[in-house]
Design a protein around this motif. Sequence first.
Motif, PDB file in Angstrom:
ATOM      1  N   ARG A  29       0.815  -1.206   0.000  1.00  0.00           N
ATOM      2  CA  ARG A  29       0.000   0.000   0.000  1.00  0.00           C
ATOM      3  C   ARG A  29       0.849   1.257   0.000  1.00  0.00           C
ATOM      4  N   ASN A  30       2.086   1.145   0.481  1.00  0.00           N
ATOM      5  CA  ASN A  30       2.947   2.317   0.616  1.00  0.00           C
ATOM      6  C   ASN A  30       3.486   2.705  -0.763  1.00  0.00           C
ATOM      7  N   ILE A  32       5.953   4.582  -1.691  1.00  0.00           N
ATOM      8  CA  ILE A  32       7.415   4.530  -1.871  1.00  0.00           C
ATOM      9  C   ILE A  32       7.861   3.102  -2.110  1.00  0.00           C
ATOM     10  N   ALA A  76      12.158   7.946 -11.172  1.00  0.00           N
ATOM     11  CA  ALA A  76      12.235   8.015  -9.715  1.00  0.00           C
ATOM     12  C   ALA A  76      12.139   9.459  -9.245  1.00  0.00           C
ATOM     13  N   THR A  77      12.817  10.375  -9.966  1.00  0.00           N
ATOM     14  CA  THR A  77      12.779  11.777  -9.552  1.00  0.00           C
ATOM     15  C   THR A  77      11.364  12.316  -9.593  1.00  0.00           C
ATOM     16  N   VAL A  78      10.702  12.148 -10.738  1.00  0.00           N
ATOM     17  CA  VAL A  78       9.350  12.707 -10.891  1.00  0.00           C
ATOM     18  C   VAL A  78       8.377  11.992  -9.952  1.00  0.00           C
ATOM     19  N   LEU A  80       8.939  10.489  -7.029  1.00  0.00           N
ATOM     20  CA  LEU A  80       9.084  10.869  -5.631  1.00  0.00           C
ATOM     21  C   LEU A  80       8.613  12.297  -5.410  1.00  0.00           C
ATOM     22  N   ALA A  81       8.757  13.161  -6.426  1.00  0.00           N
ATOM     23  CA  ALA A  81       8.196  14.514  -6.301  1.00  0.00           C
ATOM     24  C   ALA A  81       6.679  14.441  -6.208  1.00  0.00           C
ATOM     25  N   ILE A  82       6.062  13.538  -6.976  1.00  0.00           N
ATOM     26  CA  ILE A  82       4.606  13.370  -6.893  1.00  0.00           C
ATOM     27  C   ILE A  82       4.214  12.863  -5.509  1.00  0.00           C
ATOM     28  N   LEU A  84       5.796  13.419  -2.713  1.00  0.00           N
ATOM     29  CA  LEU A  84       5.919  14.550  -1.788  1.00  0.00           C
ATOM     30  C   LEU A  84       4.721  15.477  -1.907  1.00  0.00           C
ATOM     31  N   PHE A  87       1.742  13.848  -0.292  1.00  0.00           N
ATOM     32  CA  PHE A  87       1.780  13.874   1.169  1.00  0.00           C
ATOM     33  C   PHE A  87       1.465  15.269   1.684  1.00  0.00           C
ATOM     34  N   ARG A  88       1.895  16.287   0.935  1.00  0.00           N
ATOM     35  CA  ARG A  88       1.630  17.655   1.375  1.00  0.00           C
ATOM     36  C   ARG A  88       0.135  17.964   1.308  1.00  0.00           C
ATOM     37  N   ILE A  93       0.483   8.506   2.151  1.00  0.00           N
ATOM     38  CA  ILE A  93       1.034   7.982   0.901  1.00  0.00           C
ATOM     39  C   ILE A  93       0.562   6.558   0.692  1.00  0.00           C
ATOM     40  N   TYR A  94      -0.467   6.141   1.441  1.00  0.00           N
ATOM     41  CA  TYR A  94      -1.023   4.814   1.222  1.00  0.00           C
ATOM     42  C   TYR A  94      -1.991   4.883   0.058  1.00  0.00           C
ATOM     43  N   ASP A  96      -4.319   3.151  -1.123  1.00  0.00           N
ATOM     44  CA  ASP A  96      -5.752   2.860  -1.046  1.00  0.00           C
ATOM     45  C   ASP A  96      -6.506   3.967  -0.324  1.00  0.00           C
TER      46      ASP A  96
END
Lengths: 103, 170
Positions: A29-30, A32, A76-78, A80-82, A84, A87-88, A93-94, A96
């Motif tokens: 579910r995570n 990352i 990976a860059t794009v 992980l930016a998504i 972030l 999460f903001r 970041i789960y 489901d």
Amino acid sequence: MIHSVPLEYYLLLSGIIFTIGALGVLTRRNAIIIFMCIELMLNSVNLTLVSFSSFLGDTAGQIFVFFVMAVAAAEATVGLAIVLALFRNQQTIYVDEVNLMKW
Amino acid sequence: MDLQFILFFVFGTLAIASASATVLSKNPVVSAMALVFHFCTLACVYFTLNAQFVGALQVLVYAGAIMILVIFVIMLLNLGNEKAFAEKFNYRKGIAIMLGASFIIMLATSFLSKNYITNQMPASSLKNGTVEKIGLDLFTSYIYPFEAIALLLCVAVVGAIILAKKKISH
């Protein structure tokens, strides 16, 4: 000709790693960890390319691995930016719990 | 030759074990560390295939650059353990594991049930993995894809900055 470990063993190893990565994408579910599983799948395909390149005596496969690595870095860059940005806005970041675009 | 077999089986087993640890671990940091180990073992498998440049690149790019990024994001988000992995065994996970197992069994039967194996490598592949040969091909035959990759990386950097920056209120 050089005697070596059979090509089939490399392809089987690559298939097993690809399946583990796909299972991770389907069951975790995570977000990352889903990213890391996508990297696993990309790596297993790289292993297939390198083994065919070695067994055919051709450099094309290894050059494709170079390109796959560059695309994986961009992804990976794009991605992980998504994560972030997600999460903001959502404080999670789960995957489901993220249903903004679910119809 | 025998050493090559031993190295392949040791590092192949380690690669499968660390990939499983990446998927099964509840803690994201443990997962990321297992993935770093997996990339290093895969680099050793590349070395058994006479692909030195790709093996070095694997350690530099994957285990170095990409995993640093992942660990930074884990650190920024400060997440706890993922709880509902083991206890929530629903039907989707069952179907996923069944499909994966059947895929591996299909591959294994189709690869290993033949009456011949491909264990002869051409002698030219000994020098194909060097930086010299790959660099020569990359900057002659594959120069346009190389330029396209440069453009892609540039776009990715700009896109990542735009996505991750804070919204400025006017």
